[in-house]
Enzyme design. Structure first.
Site, PDB file in Angstrom:
ATOM      1  CB  CYS A 197       0.057   6.241  -4.285  1.00 30.57           C
ATOM      2  SG  CYS A 197      -1.431   6.492  -3.674  1.00 30.57           S
ATOM      3  CD  GLU A 198       3.634   1.888  -7.089  1.00 26.65           C
ATOM      4  OE1 GLU A 198       3.726   1.691  -8.152  1.00 26.65           O
ATOM      5  OE2 GLU A 198       3.928   2.455  -5.991  1.00 26.65           O
TER       6      GLU A 198
END
Length: 489
Positions: A405-406
């Site tokens: 989640c980046e």
């Protein structure tokens, strides 16, 4: 041939997006007749089927050969100038008990920089006398253990460590060999975070402070001063920085010799490797010859004996030996509007959206920054190839994205793959042997992948991959009963 305008200027549009650049891959990697990538006779699909993905795949014979070449090259070149050499494998690049055995069997020493790395080397059965202990903040317990186990040399990184090491050596009735790490002030041509000899950073002491520090070391009967040490950075392709650093260290050594012997000089490591086909890394044989030439020349000019020279390659030995194997999950074609720049003298000097649109293919894999954080940390570039097949499709510009989640979770910023890359394909990213497993994390609760060594048609696990059970086993909030039972009124 249509070149995608989103491609970086250095990236060459390939005639064949299946081709494996020999400079980037380990020596025992090749495509089979059916088009699969295989290492030492074991195919990518067989590795994925047996061990799963993501997976680090190590060409064991390649590691052993690079370690042996480093030792033989430095031995022969420094014998040529009337001295000898010590080659330390920099364990921080990647260390396991198996790798420790491979490099010591090739005649190398090992450099460790924490109590954990020391524990791995000792568990591998490495003679403590063949270990060097680094670190800018060694704990008292780490120093005590290093001294008590008979570590061959401790690198003193700050003045405060002199008394700490001396006290531990006296306590164990031992004269502990030490080196003094210096900040030579040489600015290596590398990423800012990889340059380790600039003035404003945490490692070592300045050249100007060295004479007093050496005098303090020599004042302790429990310490044996072996010599000076410097490390100018990592992933360095040019030799200019090493040359200048050696000159500065040898000039200081000439001054310090007045008050006592200095048998050794450690010039560190940081030799670059090829991550992409445009990288031009110096062969270790060339590095050894240049080091010997400059040290011999400077010693002759200064009228001092040629010392035993120590070096610390890590990346250059293990980096090219390994590729990471992934499975493709999702694919997105993203249209990007290219900026246009106003004419000189315009009232609007900033770029604005232009009319040209280009497509970047995002290929998402089942790993990411948890198994290779270097692109996010340093902006490092890597290459990629489809591993389970050949393809005649036209090359397409791709960006290999991880599953975290980046938005910065990118493993390969830009390369070309056959345009028919599809979910379920296996992808291989070469040159991931150094600082990938070592920097791996459990971000988003992903287990760190297994490390598999392949040699002579046989693959075996040398570091077990983590499971969800491994991750949960450290969570102190989980009881032997169910959470519902524990929380029930």
């Amino acid at each position: 041939m249509t070149v995608n305008p989103l491609a970086p200027p250095w990236l060459v549009h390939p005639r064949d997006a299946n081709e494996l650049a020999t400079s980037v891959w380990s020596r025992n990697v090749a495509r089979t007749a059916s088009g699969e990538i295989a290492v030492a006779g074991v195919t990518a699909s067989a590795l994925a089927a047996e061990f799963g993905t993501p997976l680090y795949v190590v060409d064991e014979a390649d590691v052993r050969a690079r370690a042996l070449a480093a030792r033989e090259s430095f031995d022969s070149e420094f014998a040529r100038v009337g001295s000898s050499a010590k080659v330390y494998y920099a364990g921080k690049a990647f260390l396991s008990t198996e790798v420790a055995r491979w490099v010591t069997e090739a005649g190398l020493y090992i450099d460790v920089c924490s109590g954990g790395e020391l524990a791995v080397a000792l568990a591998a059965g490495v003679d403590p006398a063949r270990l060097g202990f680094h670190g800018n903040n060694k704990s008292l317990a780490e120093i005590d253990r290093a001294v008590s186990t008979g570590v061959g040399v401790i690198v003193i990184d700050s003045v405060i460590e002199i008394d700490r090491v001396a006290d531990a050596a006296a306590r164990h009735h031992r004269q502990q060999p030490v080196r003094l790490r210096l900040n030579s002030g040489v600015h290596a041509h590398t990423h800012e975070y990889l340059a380790t000899a600039r003035e404003d950073q945490k490692f070592g002491i300045t050249l100007g402070d060295a004479p007093a520090a050496v005098a303090a070391i020599r004042s302790h009967d429990s310490l044996d001063f072996l010599g000076l040490h410097s490390h100018i950075g990592s992933q360095i392709f040019e030799s200019d920085g090493f040359v200048e650093s050696a000159k500065r260290l040898l000039a200081l050594q000439a001054e310090l010799l007045v008050d006592g012997p200095i048998p050794e000089l450690n010039l560190g490591g940081g030799f670059g490797i090829a991550y992409t086909s445009v990288d031009d890394a110096m062969p270790i044989e060339v590095v050894a010859a240049r080091f010997a030439d400059i040290v011999a020349s400077e010693c002759a000019r200064l009228g001092i004996p040629v010392p035993i020279v120590a070096v610390e390659p890590g990346r250059a030995i293990v980096g090219p030996s390994t590729f990471s194997l992934y499975e493709v999950g999702t694919i997105k074609d993203v249209e990007v509007t290219l900026p246009s720049f106003p004419a000189p003298g315009s009232s609007f000097p900033e770029p604005v959206d232009g009319g040209e649109v280009a497509t970047r293919k995002y290929v998402s894999i089942d790993g990411g920054m948890s198994d290779n954080v270097r692109p996010a940390l340093y902006g490092a570039d890597y290459s990629v190839r489809i591993a389970n097949r050949n393809s005649d499709a036209d090359p397409a510009l791709v960006r290999i994205a991880g599953k975290h989640c980046e938005s910065g979770d990118i493993v390969v910023h830009a390369d070309y793959l056959p345009g028919d890359v599809t979910p379920g394909d296996l992808l291989a990213v070469p040159a991931t042997g150094a600082y990938c497993w070592s920097l791996a994390s459990n971000y988003n609760y992903l287990g760190r992948p297994a490390v598999v060594a392949v040699r002579d048609g046989h693959a075996r696990v040398i570091v077990r991959g983590e499971t969800e059970a491994d991750l949960l086993s450290r969570d102190a909030g989980i009881s032997t009963g169910s959470m519902n039972d524990r929380d029930a009124p």
